[in-house]
Design a protein around this motif. Structure first.
Motif, mmCIF file in Angstrom:
data_model
loop_
_atom_site.group_PDB
_atom_site.id
_atom_site.type_symbol
_atom_site.label_atom_id
_atom_site.label_comp_id
_atom_site.label_asym_id
_atom_site.label_seq_id
_atom_site.Cartn_x
_atom_site.Cartn_y
_atom_site.Cartn_z
ATOM 1 N N ARG B 74 9.286 0.626 -8.596
ATOM 2 C CA ARG B 74 10.700 0.432 -8.244
ATOM 3 C C ARG B 74 11.099 -1.036 -8.380
ATOM 4 O O ARG B 74 10.300 -1.935 -8.119
ATOM 5 C CB ARG B 74 10.989 0.948 -6.836
ATOM 6 N N GLU B 77 15.513 -4.652 -6.161
ATOM 7 C CA GLU B 77 16.708 -4.232 -5.411
ATOM 8 C C GLU B 77 16.457 -2.955 -4.631
ATOM 9 O O GLU B 77 16.831 -2.831 -3.472
ATOM 10 C CB GLU B 77 17.868 -3.973 -6.384
ATOM 11 N N GLU B 78 15.817 -2.004 -5.312
ATOM 12 C CA GLU B 78 15.548 -0.720 -4.669
ATOM 13 C C GLU B 78 14.546 -0.908 -3.519
ATOM 14 O O GLU B 78 14.719 -0.351 -2.429
ATOM 15 C CB GLU B 78 14.991 0.265 -5.703
ATOM 16 N N ASP B 80 14.048 -3.601 -1.752
ATOM 17 C CA ASP B 80 14.739 -4.262 -0.634
ATOM 18 C C ASP B 80 15.629 -3.277 0.115
ATOM 19 O O ASP B 80 15.683 -3.280 1.346
ATOM 20 C CB ASP B 80 15.603 -5.421 -1.146
ATOM 21 N N GLU B 81 16.347 -2.455 -0.642
ATOM 22 C CA GLU B 81 17.252 -1.483 -0.010
ATOM 23 C C GLU B 81 16.476 -0.567 0.927
ATOM 24 O O GLU B 81 16.930 -0.262 2.029
ATOM 25 C CB GLU B 81 17.963 -0.625 -1.071
ATOM 26 N N ILE B 82 15.319 -0.120 0.467
ATOM 27 C CA ILE B 82 14.552 0.827 1.292
ATOM 28 C C ILE B 82 14.033 0.131 2.554
ATOM 29 O O ILE B 82 14.217 0.617 3.670
ATOM 30 C CB ILE B 82 13.372 1.418 0.485
ATOM 31 N N GLU B 84 14.926 -2.719 4.030
ATOM 32 C CA GLU B 84 15.972 -3.191 4.941
ATOM 33 C C GLU B 84 16.751 -2.012 5.513
ATOM 34 O O GLU B 84 17.249 -2.065 6.636
ATOM 35 C CB GLU B 84 16.867 -4.198 4.209
ATOM 36 N N GLY B 85 16.835 -0.929 4.743
ATOM 37 C CA GLY B 85 17.500 0.276 5.249
ATOM 38 C C GLY B 85 16.783 0.871 6.447
ATOM 39 O O GLY B 85 17.397 1.493 7.310
ATOM 40 N N LEU B 86 15.487 0.665 6.510
ATOM 41 C CA LEU B 86 14.712 1.135 7.668
ATOM 42 C C LEU B 86 14.831 0.174 8.845
ATOM 43 O O LEU B 86 14.346 0.475 9.937
ATOM 44 C CB LEU B 86 13.226 1.238 7.296
ATOM 45 N N GLY B 87 15.413 -0.971 8.595
ATOM 46 C CA GLY B 87 15.440 -2.005 9.634
ATOM 47 C C GLY B 87 14.092 -2.706 9.731
ATOM 48 O O GLY B 87 13.828 -3.433 10.675
ATOM 49 N N HIS B 109 9.099 4.146 12.067
ATOM 50 C CA HIS B 109 9.071 3.814 10.632
ATOM 51 C C HIS B 109 7.835 3.046 10.223
ATOM 52 O O HIS B 109 7.781 2.474 9.145
ATOM 53 C CB HIS B 109 10.322 3.023 10.253
ATOM 54 N N GLU B 112 6.066 4.542 7.071
ATOM 55 C CA GLU B 112 6.820 4.284 5.844
ATOM 56 C C GLU B 112 6.724 2.812 5.454
ATOM 57 O O GLU B 112 6.584 2.468 4.279
ATOM 58 C CB GLU B 112 8.313 4.649 6.034
ATOM 59 N N ARG B 115 3.375 2.014 3.984
ATOM 60 C CA ARG B 115 3.272 2.578 2.623
ATOM 61 C C ARG B 115 3.922 1.627 1.613
ATOM 62 O O ARG B 115 3.384 1.384 0.541
ATOM 63 C CB ARG B 115 3.987 3.937 2.545
ATOM 64 N N LEU B 116 5.071 1.128 1.971
ATOM 65 C CA LEU B 116 5.768 0.209 1.070
ATOM 66 C C LEU B 116 4.979 -1.096 0.892
ATOM 67 O O LEU B 116 4.911 -1.655 -0.200
ATOM 68 C CB LEU B 116 7.172 -0.079 1.612
#
Lengths: 443, 441
Positions: B74, B77-78, B80-82, B84-87, B109, B112, B115-116
């Protein structure tokens, strides 16, 4: 195994795009009461570590100063570590440090805050010292002379010897012109140099009174013992009249438009600073402004970074920040152009992004992400006895609702996209703002 | 109102928190600080290869910081979105000795987020576009640093403390190194730190067995450990000074170093007490003299700096230009005093209690405990090191300290790094050390 790994990430994506977070935040338990002399007390008992933090928050900051005597509140913060009737010079530090504790303080525009973090066995000592210096401080020539030198070096260290060191004071002076928020807590060395001992004593008697103080004890203590101790140490002080304060509740919303180029002999690169007058800490829109700030500037998926740094590559760094005060606030944007780009180009890109949010608002996904970040920060910031004590005192002082420590998150979660667009206009639609172009100078 | 301080007679209650220890299938040690009821969990994956192990200067830092800037699967941008989207937050970095990936998230979280983190550690993209963005950011930060007085003093100090050793180099290399960095350099550095000795530390409301199962799955595919992080020992250039010239300075920044010892050296507990007495806190001698008596500075401190391949005792302060010469003389006097005079018992007790209290104050959260645990792992110390260290600190007497004072506090062994105005600082340096050089950055 790789499939399982990817499956996990698909779940992640689904969560972030559809589902809002719903953290189960444990409520923080506290008790609070007013003493007959007006001092407000907040107790938070937590036995998870053998540590106690005490915080004494005095409702006096640089905004309470005479414009001809700026820097008094901060200077007084230094004097409060000198001596009292029963504690000799340097012994305050000695008593706390040799008990395994740590001590410090800070001064802002609105407040002066003193704190100790001590092993839980020494909570009575911490309270005793705070009670001593609340009303028994000795303001004398040796302490004043020494601290004059120290504060001058502090000023050099933080402002005069570093690149762009003067921007913040300058910004504040324009945004809050003609108000006591116009100067920063470090104030003027000349004002401190020309002040007499008598003036310092008057300042102490005006503001260092129990009725002008909030005490928080947070950590591993026995409530009954601490209550009795507080009563014994602080109870005998009489209630004092309300201190004199400048009128601040009508800080003017309008500012003059300022555009200034500063040649900074210490700077190596050009840097852009844009400042807007913002709202007070207790304004209902502060939650929406916080979330707007997160959407615009927090993390590499934020609007300013994605657009100006990553996509257009006009700047190497852009940030937007808010600072709320009791009666007003400031929002500022800082940008550093990338090689070959000008400050003008960075400013135009920032303006385009501000316009976009005012005209088009934000998406549901952006707002949800900002709420998720806020929620994680809200939970993450409530660790450590000292942090919790600081938060308790701020909720009481600025919102008159200490319980917000458990419920404030709900206010963020209620913010709508419409709120974000509205506050963006409220902040950025103003014609007048302050812009500084800092340029490297050969001297 | 009590007329005297109500000092407690109870002894300090501190016990180093329990740490569960296990091993992943590939031999990677996993340490778990379990604390029920925490809302936030953290992890750190530590790899024993840092910027000091660079073959190409700056490559490890560049590669480590690029880990979160997009993966094979990925775009940045993607990613970061994921995250930061999780906080959540995932950070990757390196210091001189270690590269690492850290993460923090709400409990729900945590899986997740890890995993990232594993994805970015194992499968970074090192894409051209992201590399160029980061390159520009690094160069900008380096240019800003080059006008910072404290940073300049640190560069001068690195010259005299680590001359010729990899520790002397800048972590991210020079601007020229950053400008010429290629993707292949990052891939090489990445492969090196992936194969370095490693460990994982997790802290929060987590279960050790579950963590073991999770990391076994996430880190499958990590190469076997084959990199040896051993370096030669750095030699401090005694009786020497280096000035990083800062023509516009209104203060002189000093970093004065003397040879120190490793954490497991028998002298270390005594040295911590002595250094603490000299300048470890606001009651200590240097702070008292330079700030509270003379008003020359906002702060003056002494501390032990312990790296795996270099150990020093450091004195740090910044003073107004006009106080430069007298500050150096004052520090010299204080070093001579501590080298020759038995420390009074009362002063020793003050320092001792401050140091012991620090252990309690800095172990309130499992994340803080993880920091101390990493120190023991980095230096190959037994797990009960700090618990035993506390016992050793409690036993020492002034008579135990005196020979250590005489052994380590020797002004003739000074290596001084400074930044400031040449005409102001050079004469002062020459009064105290034999060799003086200047740096123009």
């Amino acid at each position: 195994m790789l499939n399982a790994f990817k499956a996990g990430l698909v779940t992640v994506l689904a969560l972030t795009t559809v589902i809002a977070l719903n953290a189960q935040v444990k409520p923080l338990v506290f008790k609070e009461y007013d003493m007959p002399n007006g001092m407000h007390v907040i107790l938070h008992e937590d036995h998870s570590a053998p540590v106690v933090a005490t915080v004494v928050h005095y409702k006096v900051g640089s905004r309470d100063e005479d414009p001809k005597r700026t820097g008094f509140a901060h200077f007084f913060e230094h004097l409060m570590f000198e001596s009292t009737e029963m504690i000799e010079r340097h012994n305050m530090d000695k008593l706390i440090s040799s008990a395994g504790g740590q001590l410090n303080a800070y001064t802002s525009n609105d407040e002066t805050v003193y704190h100790f973090v001590v092993p839980s066995t020494e909570v009575r000592l911490a309270l005793w010292i705070e009670s001593q210096r609340m009303r028994k401080l000795q303001v004398n020539a040796i302490g004043v002379e020494t601290q004059r030198g120290v504060v001058k070096e502090e000023r050099k260290n933080r402002y005069d010897n570093v690149p762009y060191g003067g921007w913040y004071e300058k910004m504040q002076s324009y945004l809050f012109r003609d108000s006591p928020y116009a100067w920063s807590p470090i104030g003027s060395s000349q004002h401190i140099d020309s002040a007499s001992i008598h003036e310092f004593v008057d300042f102490y008697n005006e503001y260092y009174q129990p009725s002008n103080a909030i005490l928080v004890v947070s950590g591993d203590f026995d409530e009954q013992i601490v209550k009795e101790t507080i009563n014994a140490y602080f109870g005998p002080y009489p209630k004092a009249p309300e201190p004199r304060r400048p009128q601040l509740n009508r800080v003017s919303d309008s500012i003059a438009s300022v555009r200034e180029t500063v040649n900074d002999i210490k700077a190596r690169l050009p840097r852009l600073f844009i400042g807007y007058k913002s709202i007070s800490i207790s304004d209902a829109d502060s939650y929406a402004i916080d979330l707007l700030t997160t959407i615009m500037s927090q993390g590499e998926s934020s609007r300013l970074y994605k657009s100006i740094v990553d996509s257009q590559q006009i700047a190497v760094n852009v940030s937007l920040s808010n600072q709320f005060r009791e009666y007003a606030g400031m929002t500022f944007i800082i940008g550093i152009p990338s090689a070959g780009n000008s400050l003008d180009a960075v400013e135009q890109s920032i303006d385009a992004q501000l316009k976009e949010v005012m005209v088009g608002g934000v998406t549901d996904a952006e707002l949800q992400k900002a709420k998720n970040i806020t929620e994680a920060q809200f939970v993450g910031s409530r660790t450590g006895m000292y942090n919790k004590a600081l938060q308790l005192v701020s909720y009481y002082r600025y919102y008159h609702d200490t319980g917000l420590i458990n419920t404030e998150l709900d206010r963020y979660l209620k913010v709508t996209r419409e709120d974000i667009q509205r506050v963006a206009k409220r902040l950025f639609e103003k014609k007048n703002r302050v812009v500084f172009y800092y340029l490297p100078s050969k001297g | 109102m009590t007329a005297s301080p109500p000092l407690s007679k109870e002894s300090l209650k501190f016990r180093f928190p329990d740490v569960a220890e296990t091993v992943l299938d590939d031999g990677t040690p996993l340490y778990v600080i379990e604390k029920a009821g925490e809302d936030v969990a953290t992890f750190g994956i530590y790899l024993r290869a840092g910027s000091a192990h660079d073959v190409r200067a700056g490559a490890t830092a560049f590669a480590a910081e690029m880990l979160t800037r997009g993966t094979v699967d990925r775009a940045a941008e993607e990613f970061d979105e994921i995250v930061e989207g999780l906080g959540s937050s995932i950070r990757s970095t390196c210091d001189r000795d270690t590269s690492s990936v850290y993460g923090v998230s709400l409990n729900e979280h945590f899986e997740e987020t890890t995993r990232l983190a594993a994805e970015c550690l194992l499968r970074p993209a090192f894409g051209d576009r992201e590399m160029n963005t980061m390159r520009q950011q690094f160069i900008t930060e380096a240019q800003i640093d080059e006008k910072d007085p404290e940073w300049l003093a640190t560069q001068a100090s690195n010259r005299v403390c680590y001359r010729g050793h990899p520790y002397e180099r800048r972590r991210r290399g020079t601007i020229a190194d950053m400008s010429s960095m290629m993707q292949a350099d990052l891939i090489t550095a990445h492969q090196r730190f992936l194969s370095a000795p490693r460990c994982i530390i997790v802290a929060g409301s987590v279960n050790t067995n579950e963590m073991r199962a999770m990391f076994n799955e996430l880190l499958e595919g990590m190469p076997p450990v084959k990199f040896n992080p051993a370096l030669s020992r750095a030699q401090l250039s005694e009786n020497s000074g280096c000035l990083a010239v800062n023509a516009e300075a209104v203060q002189t920044a000093f970093r004065i170093s003397m040879p120190g010892v490793e954490l497991d050296n028998a002298d270390y507990p005594a040295l911590q007490l002595i250094t603490g007495t000299l300048g470890g806190y606001t009651l200590a001698r240097l702070f008292s003299v330079l700030r509270e008596q003379k008003g020359y500075t906002y702060g003056a401190y002494a501390m032990s700096s312990v790296r795996p391949w270099a150990q020093t005792i450091d004195i740090v302060t910044s003073v107004g230009n006009e106080f430069t010469a007298d500050t150096l003389q004052t520090i010299a006097d204080e070093v001579s005093r501590i080298a020759s005079e038995r420390i009074r018992i009362e002063e020793l007790e003050n320092t001792r209690q401050y140091i012991l209290g620090t252990f309690a104050r800095t172990n309130e959260t499992p994340q803080q405990t993880a920091g101390l645990l990493w120190t023991t792992l980095l230096h190959g110390l037994p797990r009960d090191f700090f618990q035993e260290h506390i016992v050793r600190i409690q036993r020492l007497t002034p008579d135990d300290l005196l020979p250590v004072q005489m052994r380590y506090f020797d002004k003739s062994r000074w290596a001084i790094g400074a930044s400031g105005i040449e005409d102001v600082v050079l004469p002062a340096l020459k009064m105290h050390v034999h060799e003086v050089e200047t740096m123009h950055i």
